[in-house]
Each structure stands twice: as C-alpha cells, then as structure tokens.
Design a protein around this motif. Structure first.
Motif, PDB file in Angstrom:
ATOM      1  N   VAL A  37      10.870  -4.011 -21.067  1.00 28.08           N
ATOM      2  CA  VAL A  37      11.809  -4.733 -22.051  1.00 28.08           C
ATOM      3  C   VAL A  37      11.073  -5.569 -22.608  1.00 28.08           C
ATOM      4  N   ILE A  93       9.684  -3.248 -25.587  1.00 27.47           N
ATOM      5  CA  ILE A  93      10.781  -3.279 -26.517  1.00 27.47           C
ATOM      6  C   ILE A  93      11.210  -4.216 -27.300  1.00 27.47           C
ATOM      7  N   SER A  94      11.161  -5.399 -26.690  1.00 29.87           N
ATOM      8  CA  SER A  94      11.699  -6.531 -27.622  1.00 29.87           C
ATOM      9  C   SER A  94      10.586  -7.478 -27.941  1.00 29.87           C
ATOM     10  N   GLN A 132      11.223  -9.176 -31.615  1.00 24.99           N
ATOM     11  CA  GLN A 132      12.029 -10.343 -31.442  1.00 24.99           C
ATOM     12  C   GLN A 132      11.544 -11.638 -30.928  1.00 24.99           C
ATOM     13  N   ILE A 162      16.665  -3.824 -35.544  1.00 24.43           N
ATOM     14  CA  ILE A 162      16.555  -3.490 -34.295  1.00 24.43           C
ATOM     15  C   ILE A 162      15.927  -1.752 -34.490  1.00 24.43           C
ATOM     16  N   SER A 163      15.963  -1.163 -33.108  1.00 19.32           N
ATOM     17  CA  SER A 163      15.321   0.207 -33.410  1.00 19.32           C
ATOM     18  C   SER A 163      16.420   1.234 -33.631  1.00 19.32           C
ATOM     19  N   GLN A 194      17.059   3.847 -32.128  1.00 18.85           N
ATOM     20  CA  GLN A 194      18.068   4.025 -30.848  1.00 18.85           C
ATOM     21  C   GLN A 194      19.053   3.027 -30.509  1.00 18.85           C
ATOM     22  N   GLU A 195      18.627   1.675 -30.615  1.00 11.26           N
ATOM     23  CA  GLU A 195      19.440   0.628 -30.174  1.00 11.26           C
ATOM     24  C   GLU A 195      20.625   0.547 -31.110  1.00 11.26           C
ATOM     25  N   ALA A 196      20.435   0.885 -32.563  1.00 14.44           N
ATOM     26  CA  ALA A 196      21.360   0.782 -33.469  1.00 14.44           C
ATOM     27  C   ALA A 196      22.502   2.001 -33.267  1.00 14.44           C
ATOM     28  N   HIS A 240      23.060   3.260 -30.209  1.00 18.09           N
ATOM     29  CA  HIS A 240      23.666   3.000 -29.241  1.00 18.09           C
ATOM     30  C   HIS A 240      24.723   1.942 -29.333  1.00 18.09           C
ATOM     31  N   LEU A 241      24.461   0.892 -30.174  1.00 15.65           N
ATOM     32  CA  LEU A 241      25.462  -0.054 -30.590  1.00 15.65           C
ATOM     33  C   LEU A 241      26.803   0.556 -31.315  1.00 15.65           C
ATOM     34  N   LEU A 289      24.903   3.612 -21.179  1.00 13.90           N
ATOM     35  CA  LEU A 289      23.785   3.547 -20.772  1.00 13.90           C
ATOM     36  C   LEU A 289      23.148   4.394 -19.542  1.00 13.90           C
TER      37      LEU A 289
END
Length: 113
Positions: free
Chosen positions: A4, A7-8, A11, A48-49, A51-53, A55-56, A62
């Motif tokens: 985690v 990944i972050s 930020q 954001i990545s 993949q995260e985009a 997903h959102l 998940l």
C-alpha cells in the motif's frame, strides 16, 4: 502495508506538504483560506493509476467469491413468508383461484419429477 505504501507513494509527498501547510496555517504563518484552496486543488487534480481509475469508474468489486449462498426458509409451511405474484398475473387468474403465491425454492424442489 509495504504494498500500500508503494502504491500510494506518489501521493505521500503531496500529503506531507499539505500537513506542513496546515501546521503553518495553525501557527499563523499562512492564511487558512489559502490552505483550503490548495487542498481543494490537490484533491481535485491528484493523479491516480489507470487501474485505480478503472476500478472507480466501473465500480468493480475488489474481490470475487466462488461460492454462492441461497437462503432456504426451513420454517414450517404455515409460518413461511411468501412472495405474491405480480398484480397483472393475479388479475388474469380466475375469480375462484387461490394461487396468488410465487413458487418458492421448496415448492419447486418438492414438485420435481
């Protein structure tokens, strides 16, 4: 936790800057309105990545389960809650018909050949 953090990590630097700006605003060195403005810009334009985009945007889950569960009401038949057929189907039934309940899992199982 390590994953985690990795990944972050993009930020993390900006978050540290925001914390320092907030601290300076509390100490009186910065205008609080300016800190809010910077915070809004940060939250609205954070990268954001892909993949995260996805997903959102697609609201993907998940996790996936390979097992499904079906609730089977095993109460005595007279104590079970049943669903009624749709009103249009009930209206098409003969006047003396009492078949207003949908066929449930147990009735379907009992009526099998």
């Amino acid at each position: 936790m390590c994953i985690v953090s990795y990944i972050s990590k993009g930020q993390r630097g900006m978050s540290n800057l925001m914390q320092r700006a907030t601290k300076e605003a509390r100490d009186g060195n910065l205008d609080i309105g300016r800190v809010r403005h910077i915070g809004n810009k940060f939250s609205n334009h954070v990268e954001i990545s892909a993949q995260e985009a996805v997903h959102l945007v697609l609201r993907m889950s998940l996790r996936k389960a390979t097992r499904q569960f079906v609730f089977t009401n095993t109460s005595p038949p007279e104590a079970r809650t049943v669903l009624l057929k749709p009103l249009r189907v009930i209206q098409e039934l003969p006047e003396d018909s009492t078949e207003v309940e949908c066929i449930g899992l147990i009735k379907k199982y009992a009526a099998r050949p």
